[in-house]
Design an enzyme around this catalytic site. Structure first.
Site, PDB file in Angstrom:
ATOM      1  N   ASN A 176       0.802  -1.207  -0.051  1.00 40.44           N
ATOM      2  CA  ASN A 176      -0.077  -0.033  -0.011  1.00 40.44           C
ATOM      3  C   ASN A 176       0.946   1.303   0.011  1.00 40.44           C
ATOM      4  OD1 ASN A 176      -2.162  -1.480   0.014  1.00 40.44           O
ATOM      5  ND2 ASN A 176      -2.820  -1.593   1.884  1.00 40.44           N
ATOM      6  N   ASP A 230      -9.963  -5.165  -5.785  1.00 44.27           N
ATOM      7  CA  ASP A 230     -10.756  -5.871  -4.717  1.00 44.27           C
ATOM      8  C   ASP A 230     -12.037  -5.992  -4.713  1.00 44.27           C
ATOM      9  OD1 ASP A 230      -8.569  -7.623  -3.647  1.00 44.27           O
ATOM     10  OD2 ASP A 230      -8.307  -6.295  -2.256  1.00 44.27           O
ATOM     11  N   ASP A 280      -6.985  -5.009   7.017  1.00 44.73           N
ATOM     12  CA  ASP A 280      -6.148  -5.966   6.358  1.00 44.73           C
ATOM     13  C   ASP A 280      -5.803  -7.205   7.174  1.00 44.73           C
ATOM     14  OD1 ASP A 280      -6.745  -4.456   4.156  1.00 44.73           O
ATOM     15  OD2 ASP A 280      -4.703  -3.941   3.838  1.00 44.73           O
TER      16      ASP A 280
END
Length: 435
Positions: free
Chosen positions: A24, A122, A320
């Site tokens: 990220n 996603d 996450d």
């Protein structure tokens, strides 16, 4: 690359594993190279699909990309090819990758125009992009969305700083607005800004390039616009999601594992959240050592009520890692409520764990209650499909702890986020084959 992992679980693992560079962070940092015509060198870039695709898109833009070594690249954006950005190829390439949304801020800031197809990525529920565009409009950009073509256009004769209150503390939204504001005229204040370590890394890098950003690490960023940014060097943090995953892996497989170079001070509440599940972990310098543990017991709240672990924007617990917490709790002693507040439909993979013998009640799309088996009856191997990057890794850990053979299909979802994961797990003694 479609394929599957075949895993024979139930083995104790041992050894050292080094986390990759943070995915990220990479997506933000790579977009920032567009802000200068000078060379920017970036190290510790993970070799994963999402990141490599973004590097390819930058190359198609006309950015000169030089590979200096493993995970070490130099970028020079002194001749940008605007024809490509308006081309059908870009509409196709950009749409495949959600991280490419962050090229908008730098392009708008430096060239006064930016284009973007509706991004993919996603399937974890609705991720709104409104935050990004509202921020750009407040800085003075004109925004147009072509519904037939699913194509966004932003134009600005001049960006002017202003006070922006974000509706949500979106990490990519904050990053995008920061990158637009560093070259705007005057002062921008962003309140309810995201303050993740990766965003702090971006701000520190921009400051080394000549930006004037203060309040880094807080939710109020102040940015004094400058006329020009220069080159710099930047080394990315290790991926905290991987670090948390390997802590969980050690606990699930009763293994002694050392996780190397974790940048411990940037991990926030992650180590203590795993400790609440009863997992012992020791810090030694910048490494974490997880000793082999036969059992781990979930703590209760002080009043004796059932422990709840939920996600929240940083410095809260990252969403996450909730799927990893959930898997690890299946073999703990005790009961845990996992509350996934930030995304819907991220808990649906628990069906697979229930098939493997886990005791889980899915209360609703956001909450699951886990009754730990205390390693008394191991999970059973099964065949499953990975729905998204993070659940894929959680299922992988479940399979490594399970008795018998498991097959995980759709592993490109895992490859999107994790570099050479099968090779690194084999080095710990895992029985995993890519088929």
């Amino acid at each position: 690359m479609t394929g599957a992992f075949e895993i024979r679980g139930g083995k104790q693992l041992h050894g050292e594993i080094t986390p990759q560079g943070a995915k990220n962070e990479a997506l933000q940092i790579l977009c920032a190279v567009l802000l200068t015509d000078e060379e920017v060198r970036i190290k510790n870039i993970p070799d994963i699909q999402d990141v490599n695709r973004l590097i390819e898109i930058l190359g198609d833009f006309g950015v000169k990309v030089t590979k200096n070594g493993s995970g070490d690249y130099s970028f020079k954006a002194n001749e940008i090819n605007f024809d490509y950005i308006k081309s059908p190829e870009f509409k196709k390439d950009g749409a495949k990758l959600r991280g490419s949304i962050m090229i908008l801020g730098p392009m708008l800031a430096r060239f006064g125009e930016a284009y973007m197809p509706t991004p993919g990525g996603d399937k974890i529920g609705r991720r709104r992009l409104d935050t990004h565009f509202q921020g750009f409009v407040e800085l003075g950009a004109e925004f147009h969305y072509d519904e037939n073509d699913y194509f966004y256009t932003l134009k600005a004769k001049e960006l002017r700083g202003k006070f922006i209150l974000l509706e949500e503390a979106s990490v990519t939204g904050t990053a995008n607005i920061v990158m637009a504001a560093v070259l705007a005229k005057g002062e921008t204040k962003i309140y309810n800004a995201a303050c993740e370590p990766y965003l702090q890394q971006l701000c520190k890098m921009l400051n080394r390039m000549g930006a004037k950003i203060s309040g880094i690490g807080s939710n109020l960023l102040t940015i004094e616009g400058v006329n020009h940014l220069g080159g710099t060097e930047h080394t990315m943090l290790p991926d905290m999601v991987e670090i948390g995953s390997w802590i969980g892996l050690a606990a699930m497989t009763k293994s002694a594992i050392t996780i190397k170079n974790v940048n411990y001070d940037e991990l926030g509440v992650i180590p203590n959240t795993f400790r609440k599940l009863g997992i012992t972990l020791e810090r030694s310098g910048e490494d974490i050592f997880v000793p082999a543990q036969e059992h781990y017991k979930i703590q209760k709240f002080i009043d004796g009520s059932i422990l709840t672990i939920s996600d929240a924007p940083w410095p809260g617990f990252t969403p996450d890692l909730l799927s990893i917490i959930l898997v690890v709790a299946t073999q703990a002693k005790g009961t845990l409520l996992v509350h996934q507040k930030m995304f819907e439909s991220r808990l649906f993979f628990v069906d697979k764990l229930i098939d493997m013998g886990a005791q889980i009640i899915l209360c609703d799309p956001h909450r699951a209650t886990v009754v730990g088996l205390n390693h008394e009856s191991p999970l059973r191997g099964t065949s499953m499909v990975s729905p998204d990057i993070r659940a894929g890794n959680a299922l992988l850990i479940a399979a490594l702890s399970a008795e018998g053979k498991s097959t995980i299909h759709n592993i490109e979802q895992i490859d999107r986020g994790y570099e050479n994961i099968d090779g690194r797990l084999k080095a710990l003694g895992a029985n995993i084959v890519r088929i």
